[in-house]
Design an enzyme around this catalytic site. Structure first.
Site: not given
Length: 158
Positions: A26, A50, A99
């Site tokens: 990041h 979450k 990625r």
């Protein structure tokens, strides 16, 4: 002087994510984004559905320490749509890191939605090859087994 290619006002970009935790991957994307935008707002997303590894307050405080000496970066927590936040703060670009191919497909769909719904462009930055395997979920898994993980987290400048 030809002003067709000059920007009359600072370009603001939004780099949003849960960042739970914020990794060296990041960090690499944020620093590279500063080559594209004049001002970068890192938005720590709040997802009440979450169970977090770190609280929102811990994530925001960590990021503020990491970027304390980088005046072009500001850190905020936000619950809601990133596109709405971007519009409310005069941002013209969303910054995203990818990625792998799976990330690309997801980010492409989100970029198209944000362009259509919020009239925002998205810039996708490819992860540096040596950082492609670094993820927040990897760090959380290492932590859950008591393995060292600090090497995957950026440290504030001294």
């Amino acid at each position: 002087m030809d002003t067709a290619f000059s920007t009359p006002h600072p370009r603001t970009g939004i780099y949003a994510g849960s960042f739970d935790p914020y990794t060296i991957g990041h960090h690499d994307i944020a620093l590279r984004a500063l080559e594209i935008v004049d001002r970068l707002i890192i938005v720590v997303g709040i997802n009440r559905n979450k169970q977090p590894f770190l609280s929102v307050e811990e994530r925001v405080e960590t990021l503020r320490r990491i970027y304390a000496k980088v005046p072009a970066i500001s850190i905020v927590a936000y619950e809601g749509l990133t596109g709405a936040f971007a519009q409310a703060h005069g941002a013209s670009l969303l910054i995203r890191g990818i990625r792998n191919v799976a990330d690309m497909e997801y980010e492409r769909n989100m970029a198209e939605f944000n362009r259509k719904h919020f009239n925002l462009e998205t810039i996708l930055l490819l992860s540096a090859p040596e950082l492609c395997s670094v993820s927040s979920s990897l760090v959380r898994e290492l932590a859950s087994f008591g393995e060292p993980y600090e090497q995957y987290l950026p440290q504030p400048e001294e």
